[in-house]
Design a protein around this motif. Sequence first.
Motif, PDB file in Angstrom:
ATOM      1  N   GLU A   1      -8.058   5.572 104.269  1.00  0.00           N
ATOM      2  CA  GLU A   1      -8.521   5.545 105.652  1.00  0.00           C
ATOM      3  C   GLU A   1      -9.776   6.391 105.798  1.00  0.00           C
ATOM      4  OE1 GLU A   1      -5.223   6.849 107.991  1.00  0.00           O
ATOM      5  OE2 GLU A   1      -4.262   4.872 107.965  1.00  0.00           O
ATOM      6  N   LEU A   2     -10.769   5.831 106.486  1.00  0.00           N
ATOM      7  CA  LEU A   2     -12.067   6.481 106.648  1.00  0.00           C
ATOM      8  C   LEU A   2     -12.092   7.253 107.969  1.00  0.00           C
ATOM      9  CD1 LEU A   2     -14.068   3.367 105.489  1.00  0.00           C
ATOM     10  CD2 LEU A   2     -13.902   5.505 104.198  1.00  0.00           C
ATOM     11  N   ASN A   3     -11.455   8.405 107.972  1.00  0.00           N
ATOM     12  CA  ASN A   3     -11.321   9.155 109.217  1.00  0.00           C
ATOM     13  C   ASN A   3     -12.656   9.662 109.749  1.00  0.00           C
ATOM     14  OD1 ASN A   3      -8.251   9.437 109.671  1.00  0.00           O
ATOM     15  ND2 ASN A   3      -8.496   9.960 107.522  1.00  0.00           N
ATOM     16  N   GLU A   4     -13.448  10.284 108.885  1.00  0.00           N
ATOM     17  CA  GLU A   4     -14.715  10.854 109.332  1.00  0.00           C
ATOM     18  C   GLU A   4     -15.686   9.760 109.779  1.00  0.00           C
ATOM     19  OE1 GLU A   4     -18.088  14.111 107.898  1.00  0.00           O
ATOM     20  OE2 GLU A   4     -16.624  13.342 106.456  1.00  0.00           O
ATOM     21  N   LEU A   5     -15.772   8.685 108.990  1.00  0.00           N
ATOM     22  CA  LEU A   5     -16.657   7.587 109.367  1.00  0.00           C
ATOM     23  C   LEU A   5     -16.189   6.930 110.656  1.00  0.00           C
ATOM     24  CD1 LEU A   5     -19.090   5.788 108.595  1.00  0.00           C
ATOM     25  CD2 LEU A   5     -17.475   4.309 107.384  1.00  0.00           C
ATOM     26  N   SER A   6     -14.889   6.789 110.815  1.00  0.00           N
ATOM     27  CA  SER A   6     -14.348   6.181 112.044  1.00  0.00           C
ATOM     28  C   SER A   6     -14.746   6.991 113.269  1.00  0.00           C
ATOM     29  CB  SER A   6     -12.826   6.079 111.958  1.00  0.00           C
ATOM     30  OG  SER A   6     -12.431   5.272 110.876  1.00  0.00           O
TER      31      SER A   6
ATOM     32  N   ARG B   1     -20.130  -0.435 122.218  1.00  0.00           N
ATOM     33  CA  ARG B   1     -18.900  -1.226 122.296  1.00  0.00           C
ATOM     34  C   ARG B   1     -19.192  -2.677 121.909  1.00  0.00           C
ATOM     35  NH1 ARG B   1     -14.009  -0.513 124.867  1.00  0.00           N
ATOM     36  NH2 ARG B   1     -12.918  -2.418 125.479  1.00  0.00           N
ATOM     37  N   GLY B   2     -18.361  -3.237 121.056  1.00  0.00           N
ATOM     38  CA  GLY B   2     -18.539  -4.620 120.637  1.00  0.00           C
ATOM     39  C   GLY B   2     -19.302  -4.788 119.336  1.00  0.00           C
ATOM     40  N   ALA B   3     -19.828  -3.697 118.783  1.00  0.00           N
ATOM     41  CA  ALA B   3     -20.527  -3.794 117.494  1.00  0.00           C
ATOM     42  C   ALA B   3     -19.518  -4.085 116.390  1.00  0.00           C
ATOM     43  CB  ALA B   3     -21.266  -2.496 117.205  1.00  0.00           C
ATOM     44  N   HIS B   4     -19.956  -4.779 115.357  1.00  0.00           N
ATOM     45  CA  HIS B   4     -19.109  -5.082 114.208  1.00  0.00           C
ATOM     46  C   HIS B   4     -19.419  -4.133 113.060  1.00  0.00           C
ATOM     47  CE1 HIS B   4     -16.984  -8.757 115.396  1.00  0.00           C
ATOM     48  NE2 HIS B   4     -18.090  -9.109 116.042  1.00  0.00           N
ATOM     49  N   VAL B   5     -18.381  -3.775 112.313  1.00  0.00           N
ATOM     50  CA  VAL B   5     -18.528  -2.927 111.135  1.00  0.00           C
ATOM     51  C   VAL B   5     -17.805  -3.587 109.973  1.00  0.00           C
ATOM     52  CG1 VAL B   5     -18.140  -0.650 110.122  1.00  0.00           C
ATOM     53  CG2 VAL B   5     -18.554  -0.858 112.593  1.00  0.00           C
ATOM     54  N   LEU B   6     -18.457  -3.608 108.806  1.00  0.00           N
ATOM     55  CA  LEU B   6     -17.831  -4.104 107.587  1.00  0.00           C
ATOM     56  C   LEU B   6     -17.667  -2.938 106.621  1.00  0.00           C
ATOM     57  CD1 LEU B   6     -20.293  -6.781 108.017  1.00  0.00           C
ATOM     58  CD2 LEU B   6     -18.130  -7.639 107.127  1.00  0.00           C
ATOM     59  N   THR B   7     -16.426  -2.719 106.144  1.00  0.00           N
ATOM     60  CA  THR B   7     -16.150  -1.677 105.167  1.00  0.00           C
ATOM     61  C   THR B   7     -15.536  -2.309 103.926  1.00  0.00           C
ATOM     62  OG1 THR B   7     -13.939  -1.245 106.108  1.00  0.00           O
ATOM     63  CG2 THR B   7     -15.789   0.070 106.950  1.00  0.00           C
ATOM     64  N   THR B   8     -15.696  -1.644 102.787  1.00  0.00           N
ATOM     65  CA  THR B   8     -15.192  -2.189 101.533  1.00  0.00           C
ATOM     66  C   THR B   8     -14.045  -1.336 101.004  1.00  0.00           C
ATOM     67  OG1 THR B   8     -16.740  -0.940 100.152  1.00  0.00           O
ATOM     68  CG2 THR B   8     -17.483  -3.072 100.980  1.00  0.00           C
ATOM     69  N   ASP B   9     -12.898  -1.956 100.808  1.00  0.00           N
ATOM     70  CA  ASP B   9     -11.715  -1.376 100.168  1.00  0.00           C
ATOM     71  C   ASP B   9     -11.045  -0.247 100.954  1.00  0.00           C
ATOM     72  OD1 ASP B   9     -11.752  -3.029  97.818  1.00  0.00           O
ATOM     73  OD2 ASP B   9     -13.499  -1.891  97.156  1.00  0.00           O
ATOM     74  N   LYS B  10     -11.671   0.230 101.996  1.00  0.00           N
ATOM     75  CA  LYS B  10     -11.089   1.278 102.820  1.00  0.00           C
ATOM     76  C   LYS B  10     -11.204   0.872 104.291  1.00  0.00           C
ATOM     77  CE  LYS B  10     -12.151   4.850  99.439  1.00  0.00           C
ATOM     78  NZ  LYS B  10     -10.793   4.905  98.878  1.00  0.00           N
ATOM     79  N   THR B  11     -10.331   1.409 105.102  1.00  0.00           N
ATOM     80  CA  THR B  11     -10.222   0.946 106.479  1.00  0.00           C
ATOM     81  C   THR B  11     -10.641   2.006 107.491  1.00  0.00           C
ATOM     82  OG1 THR B  11      -7.910   1.645 106.608  1.00  0.00           O
ATOM     83  CG2 THR B  11      -8.342  -0.615 105.872  1.00  0.00           C
TER      84      THR B  11
ATOM     85  N   VAL C   1     -10.069   3.750 111.219  1.00  0.00           N
ATOM     86  CA  VAL C   1      -8.854   4.122 111.930  1.00  0.00           C
ATOM     87  C   VAL C   1      -9.145   4.236 113.418  1.00  0.00           C
ATOM     88  CG1 VAL C   1      -7.841   5.333 109.973  1.00  0.00           C
ATOM     89  CG2 VAL C   1      -9.293   6.585 111.573  1.00  0.00           C
ATOM     90  N   SER C   2      -8.140   3.976 114.218  1.00  0.00           N
ATOM     91  CA  SER C   2      -8.247   4.086 115.674  1.00  0.00           C
ATOM     92  C   SER C   2      -7.548   5.354 116.143  1.00  0.00           C
ATOM     93  CB  SER C   2      -7.630   2.865 116.354  1.00  0.00           C
ATOM     94  OG  SER C   2      -8.301   1.675 115.970  1.00  0.00           O
ATOM     95  N   GLU C   3      -7.984   5.849 117.273  1.00  0.00           N
ATOM     96  CA  GLU C   3      -7.371   7.008 117.911  1.00  0.00           C
ATOM     97  C   GLU C   3      -6.860   6.569 119.268  1.00  0.00           C
ATOM     98  OE1 GLU C   3      -5.902  10.739 118.400  1.00  0.00           O
ATOM     99  OE2 GLU C   3      -6.888   9.987 116.578  1.00  0.00           O
ATOM    100  N   PRO C   4      -5.535   6.416 119.423  1.00  0.00           N
ATOM    101  CA  PRO C   4      -4.986   5.929 120.694  1.00  0.00           C
ATOM    102  C   PRO C   4      -5.491   6.739 121.884  1.00  0.00           C
ATOM    103  CG  PRO C   4      -3.278   6.047 119.018  1.00  0.00           C
ATOM    104  CD  PRO C   4      -4.486   6.703 118.423  1.00  0.00           C
ATOM    105  N   GLY C   5      -5.982   6.007 122.864  1.00  0.00           N
ATOM    106  CA  GLY C   5      -6.490   6.645 124.059  1.00  0.00           C
ATOM    107  C   GLY C   5      -7.932   7.074 123.975  1.00  0.00           C
ATOM    108  N   ALA C   6      -8.518   7.013 122.759  1.00  0.00           N
ATOM    109  CA  ALA C   6      -9.916   7.434 122.581  1.00  0.00           C
ATOM    110  C   ALA C   6     -10.801   6.278 122.131  1.00  0.00           C
ATOM    111  CB  ALA C   6      -9.996   8.585 121.587  1.00  0.00           C
ATOM    112  N   TRP C   7     -10.432   5.628 121.053  1.00  0.00           N
ATOM    113  CA  TRP C   7     -11.190   4.477 120.585  1.00  0.00           C
ATOM    114  C   TRP C   7     -10.291   3.570 119.750  1.00  0.00           C
ATOM    115  CZ3 TRP C   7     -12.021   9.173 117.899  1.00  0.00           C
ATOM    116  CH2 TRP C   7     -11.700   9.150 116.550  1.00  0.00           C
ATOM    117  N   GLU C   8     -10.730   2.319 119.604  1.00  0.00           N
ATOM    118  CA  GLU C   8      -9.977   1.347 118.813  1.00  0.00           C
ATOM    119  C   GLU C   8     -10.919   0.501 117.981  1.00  0.00           C
ATOM    120  OE1 GLU C   8      -6.865  -2.442 119.234  1.00  0.00           O
ATOM    121  OE2 GLU C   8      -7.795  -1.567 121.018  1.00  0.00           O
TER     122      GLU C   8
END
Length: 243
Positions: free
Chosen positions: A187-192, A201-211, A213-220
């Motif tokens: 999980e890419l916490n710092e990059l997330s 809002r609405g921008a797309h991101v492509l990551t390789t082999d790692k995902t 993460v969302s923070e409930p109530g802050a961002w998804e």
Amino acid sequence: INGSTLIRRCKSDESVRQFLEDIFPVEKSGSGGRLSLSDRLWLGREAQGVFRDLSRPVSSSMLKSELTYGEFPWDFSSKMIAKCIEMKGSGVNELTFLDIGSGVGRLVLGQSIRHDWKACIGVEVVESLHRISSEYSEEFKNMTCPVKFYLGDVFDTEDDKKLEGFTWGEVDIAFCYCSTWSAKSNELNELSFLLARMLKRGAHVLTTDKTLVSEPGAWEFKLVASESGENPETGGKSKIFAW
């Protein structure tokens, strides 16, 4: 062949790949003095303090620091970027593409030929790699869209450390070859956290082999597509996640 004729011909993934293989050759011999793949890998690994063993795939166990240089397979990345363009639902000439960790500029230059983007941007922290990308940008400045490379660390977002001239808010689709980045449980916490704060809002991101993460109530970050494909640099396959 002049630049404008070359660009008109390089509109398929196959033709762009052939163009990239010419200016970013595997072997130096017969390539007009352009750096070979091993030369490019060495520049990146040397900058990150990594020992030279080009016979081995890149892996996190080889690193003395978090990042290293690699070149993701063109066809695989381009296919997934095209999916994101389609999902945006607007003309590509209204969209800006960003490569996070752009190295010598291979993906940015390829995309600037493949699609008529509003702009293609690369950010690279290693000065020697950034210098090469800037030289290529100047050599092929008659691209069909504006190309700009920035030297700096995307994680330095304090007022006195901002990348001069770079604006996160203009980015519509971002790509990050992060397969070898250190991350807890893939999980890419710092990059997330960075992207959640900086991208619109609405921008797309492509990551390789790692995902991401969302923070409930802050961002998804919503996963909208994923696909596996060949990647010799990871010893076999990689997976691209589209958010």
